[in-house]
Motif scaffolding. Structure first.
Motif, PDB file in Angstrom:
ATOM      1  N   SER A  26      43.189  38.074  41.859  1.00 56.67           N
ATOM      2  CA  SER A  26      41.947  38.848  41.800  1.00 56.67           C
ATOM      3  C   SER A  26      40.948  38.998  40.876  1.00 56.67           C
ATOM      4  CB  SER A  26      42.504  40.466  42.327  1.00 56.67           C
ATOM      5  OG  SER A  26      41.523  41.151  42.220  1.00 56.67           O
ATOM      6  N   VAL A  27      39.676  38.812  41.394  1.00 57.07           N
ATOM      7  CA  VAL A  27      38.553  39.141  40.397  1.00 57.07           C
ATOM      8  C   VAL A  27      37.586  40.171  40.829  1.00 57.07           C
ATOM      9  CG1 VAL A  27      38.346  36.452  39.824  1.00 57.07           C
ATOM     10  CG2 VAL A  27      37.115  37.424  41.670  1.00 57.07           C
ATOM     11  N   TYR A  28      38.358  41.033  41.613  1.00 52.28           N
ATOM     12  CA  TYR A  28      37.428  42.475  42.302  1.00 52.28           C
ATOM     13  C   TYR A  28      37.371  43.126  41.213  1.00 52.28           C
ATOM     14  CZ  TYR A  28      37.426  46.925  44.376  1.00 52.28           C
ATOM     15  OH  TYR A  28      37.152  48.276  44.662  1.00 52.28           O
ATOM     16  N   GLU A  29      38.183  43.544  40.213  1.00 51.98           N
ATOM     17  CA  GLU A  29      38.146  44.853  39.204  1.00 51.98           C
ATOM     18  C   GLU A  29      36.967  44.519  38.131  1.00 51.98           C
ATOM     19  OE1 GLU A  29      42.406  44.110  40.531  1.00 51.98           O
ATOM     20  OE2 GLU A  29      40.662  42.689  39.859  1.00 51.98           O
ATOM     21  N   LYS A  30      36.902  43.133  38.166  1.00 46.03           N
ATOM     22  CA  LYS A  30      35.832  42.698  37.270  1.00 46.03           C
ATOM     23  C   LYS A  30      34.380  42.891  37.708  1.00 46.03           C
ATOM     24  CE  LYS A  30      33.670  38.398  35.718  1.00 46.03           C
ATOM     25  NZ  LYS A  30      33.927  36.883  35.669  1.00 46.03           N
ATOM     26  N   HIS A  31      34.141  42.532  39.077  1.00 40.23           N
ATOM     27  CA  HIS A  31      33.089  42.447  39.605  1.00 40.23           C
ATOM     28  C   HIS A  31      32.683  44.127  40.239  1.00 40.23           C
ATOM     29  CE1 HIS A  31      31.911  38.407  39.609  1.00 40.23           C
ATOM     30  NE2 HIS A  31      33.027  38.309  39.747  1.00 40.23           N
TER      31      HIS A  31
ATOM     32  N   ALA B 289      31.345  46.095  37.158  1.00 37.29           N
ATOM     33  CA  ALA B 289      30.220  45.479  36.816  1.00 37.29           C
ATOM     34  C   ALA B 289      28.905  46.058  37.716  1.00 37.29           C
ATOM     35  CB  ALA B 289      30.290  44.041  36.504  1.00 37.29           C
ATOM     36  N   GLN B 290      29.245  46.077  38.947  1.00 37.31           N
ATOM     37  CA  GLN B 290      28.121  46.521  39.845  1.00 37.31           C
ATOM     38  C   GLN B 290      27.941  47.925  40.014  1.00 37.31           C
ATOM     39  OE1 GLN B 290      28.897  44.625  43.786  1.00 37.31           O
ATOM     40  NE2 GLN B 290      28.872  42.534  42.814  1.00 37.31           N
ATOM     41  N   HIS B 291      29.148  48.612  40.097  1.00 34.65           N
ATOM     42  CA  HIS B 291      29.058  50.138  39.975  1.00 34.65           C
ATOM     43  C   HIS B 291      28.685  50.688  38.686  1.00 34.65           C
ATOM     44  CE1 HIS B 291      29.893  50.401  44.591  1.00 34.65           C
ATOM     45  NE2 HIS B 291      30.683  49.210  44.112  1.00 34.65           N
ATOM     46  N   LYS B 292      29.035  50.292  37.699  1.00 32.74           N
ATOM     47  CA  LYS B 292      28.976  50.437  36.365  1.00 32.74           C
ATOM     48  C   LYS B 292      29.847  51.879  35.998  1.00 32.74           C
ATOM     49  CE  LYS B 292      24.109  48.941  36.087  1.00 32.74           C
ATOM     50  NZ  LYS B 292      24.774  47.701  35.840  1.00 32.74           N
ATOM     51  N   LYS B 293      31.251  51.876  36.774  1.00 28.87           N
ATOM     52  CA  LYS B 293      32.072  52.763  36.626  1.00 28.87           C
ATOM     53  C   LYS B 293      33.499  52.078  36.506  1.00 28.87           C
ATOM     54  CE  LYS B 293      30.010  56.467  39.455  1.00 28.87           C
ATOM     55  NZ  LYS B 293      30.092  57.406  40.360  1.00 28.87           N
ATOM     56  N   ALA B 294      34.410  52.665  35.549  1.00 28.16           N
ATOM     57  CA  ALA B 294      35.523  52.265  35.535  1.00 28.16           C
ATOM     58  C   ALA B 294      36.330  52.332  36.992  1.00 28.16           C
ATOM     59  CB  ALA B 294      36.390  53.111  34.524  1.00 28.16           C
TER      60      ALA B 294
ATOM     61  N   ARG C 297      33.584  48.484  47.416  1.00 25.04           N
ATOM     62  CA  ARG C 297      33.679  47.022  47.581  1.00 25.04           C
ATOM     63  C   ARG C 297      32.569  46.295  46.555  1.00 25.04           C
ATOM     64  NH1 ARG C 297      35.968  44.686  51.946  1.00 25.04           N
ATOM     65  NH2 ARG C 297      36.520  46.059  53.628  1.00 25.04           N
ATOM     66  N   ALA C 298      32.798  45.037  46.081  1.00 23.29           N
ATOM     67  CA  ALA C 298      31.900  44.347  45.508  1.00 23.29           C
ATOM     68  C   ALA C 298      31.147  43.556  46.531  1.00 23.29           C
ATOM     69  CB  ALA C 298      32.857  43.505  44.243  1.00 23.29           C
ATOM     70  N   LYS C 299      29.973  43.205  46.027  1.00 22.60           N
ATOM     71  CA  LYS C 299      29.175  42.270  47.056  1.00 22.60           C
ATOM     72  C   LYS C 299      28.353  41.152  46.136  1.00 22.60           C
ATOM     73  CE  LYS C 299      27.539  46.288  49.850  1.00 22.60           C
ATOM     74  NZ  LYS C 299      26.587  47.164  50.164  1.00 22.60           N
ATOM     75  N   GLY C 300      28.376  39.828  46.980  1.00 19.42           N
ATOM     76  CA  GLY C 300      27.781  38.727  46.315  1.00 19.42           C
ATOM     77  C   GLY C 300      28.474  37.522  46.797  1.00 19.42           C
ATOM     78  N   ALA C 301      27.593  36.602  46.912  1.00 22.71           N
ATOM     79  CA  ALA C 301      28.436  35.258  47.479  1.00 22.71           C
ATOM     80  C   ALA C 301      29.126  34.468  46.370  1.00 22.71           C
ATOM     81  CB  ALA C 301      27.171  34.451  48.272  1.00 22.71           C
ATOM     82  N   HIS C 302      28.632  35.140  45.177  1.00 23.99           N
ATOM     83  CA  HIS C 302      29.141  34.245  44.152  1.00 23.99           C
ATOM     84  C   HIS C 302      30.634  34.590  43.329  1.00 23.99           C
ATOM     85  CE1 HIS C 302      27.500  37.882  42.698  1.00 23.99           C
ATOM     86  NE2 HIS C 302      28.391  37.830  41.199  1.00 23.99           N
ATOM     87  N   ILE C 303      31.057  35.748  43.936  1.00 20.75           N
ATOM     88  CA  ILE C 303      32.179  36.154  43.390  1.00 20.75           C
ATOM     89  C   ILE C 303      33.614  35.451  43.468  1.00 20.75           C
ATOM     90  CG2 ILE C 303      33.930  38.134  43.690  1.00 20.75           C
ATOM     91  CD1 ILE C 303      31.635  39.932  44.398  1.00 20.75           C
TER      92      ILE C 303
END
Length: 348
Positions: free
Chosen positions: A300-305, A308-313, A322-328
């Motif tokens: 999983s790379v979910y936690e990282k993204h 970063a996107q929501h700027k919260k722990a 959810r995280a969003k983006g085609a690069h994830i």
């Protein structure tokens, strides 16, 4: 206190979709059957999902085709016109599903706790489960049956497969090599891993002595993904994308030693068959939606993204963030997958 102290006469389950979620629901329903074998169970599910689960033992399956809209709802209501259930387990948050409950007669209509309910589901139920702490979707489904009065138990599954389904799997795995299934497509393309990395892992598996089988639906984007992987491979794989029914797919997965998949239905089908999953996660919380029995093999790379996107722990984010983006998904390396593959397939 449990809603029932003795087995109710009848229960209706409303969980329409998707494949992974109905696989979770199977375990909950079969736990009810084990403790209350006399309880009559009706399950309203989607058209695609019924292709896999229409013949569950002891379950009356009612199919709702969402493409038919309100006329489809009326058809369901007509089928159930003479029934009055002791309880309706409303396990779907979509407003469409809530509207469908209006024509279903039940003493208790049980839904999610309001803190977790979406699309005003709480307006359509007269009982709410207390659970707000469970992380995985399957655990939240089990909270419904605990609310009824079912004892806590370990999830298990029985999805019937015919001899024809099992024989189909044998015809595509006609030698003694172990099977590695790759189901490369998620529900959205941005949640897929990279084609060249699937190909590299597939080549590696073939060199380790595995039969590699690609599986998926006949959707054009899935067919293209499978063809791209084949083209990028140096070794040979069996491409069954678009060539199996859901039952046949389940039989093929049952015959496998392991499966590689992103967040998708086949990953959860594998769980029902006791097959370990290398799960690839970037957009959704794997603690919520991972293959239930494969926690240690999820990458999983979910936690990282998402942080970063929501700027919260992570601890401060909603259950379903959810995280969003085609690069994830590009942040998952080929070597990470190969390392997990080696760990699962290592000889004891």
């Amino acid at each position: 206190m449990a809603l029932f102290t003795t087995a109710p006469k009848s229960i209706c389950i409303l969980r329409l979709s998707a494949i992974g979620d109905v696989c979770h629901a199977v375990a909950a329903i079969q736990a009810i059957q084990k403790q209350w074998p006399t309880t009559q169970i009706t399950w309203i599910m989607g058209k695609i999902e019924a292709q896999l689960l229409h013949d569950l033992p002891g379950v009356n399956v009612i199919v709702f085709d969402k493409s038919t809209g309100f006329s489809g709802m009326r058809a369901v209501w007509k089928q159930l016109a003479d029934q009055h259930f002791d309880a309706l387990l409303h396990m779907q948050l979509a407003l469409r599903a809530s509207v469908l409950t209006l024509g279903i007669k039940a003493k208790y209509k049980i839904g999610f706790n309001r803190k977790r309910a979406k699309e005003a589901q709480w307006l359509f139920t007269n009982k709410k489960i207390s659970d707000t702490a469970s992380t995985h979707v399957l655990d939240s489904f089990f909270e419904f049956i605990y609310f009824l009065g079912i004892d806590k138990s370990t999830p298990s599954w029985n999805i019937p497969l015919s001899e024809d389904d099992l024989n189909f799997a044998k015809t595509v795995t006609d030698n003694d090599k172990p099977i590695f299934v790759i189901s490369p497509a998620a529900s959205k393309d941005e949640r897929n891993w990279l084609s060249e990395r699937y190909a590299a892992v597939a080549d590696y598996a073939v060199k380790q002595g595995f039969n590699v089988i690609l599986c998926g639906s006949p959707a054009p984007r899935e067919l293209k993904l499978g063809n791209d992987i084949e083209t990028l491979m140096n070794e040979n794989a069996t491409n069954l994308i678009g060539k199996t029914s859901l039952k046949q797919l389940t039989a093929v997965i049952r015959a496998a030693q392991l499966i590689l998949a992103p967040d998708s239905g086949p990953a959860h089908i594998a769980t029902t068959q006791g097959v370990p999953v290398i799960g690839l996660y970037g957009h959704s919380n794997p603690n919520r939606t991972r293959p239930y029995l494969s926690k240690e093999s999820v990458i999983s790379v979910y936690e990282k993204h998402v942080q970063a996107q929501h700027k919260k722990a992570l601890s401060e984010l909603p259950w379903s963030a959810r995280a969003k983006g085609a690069h994830i998904m590009a942040d998952i390396s080929t070597q990470q997958v190969i390392d997990v593959f080696n760990k699962i397939t290592a000889t004891p």
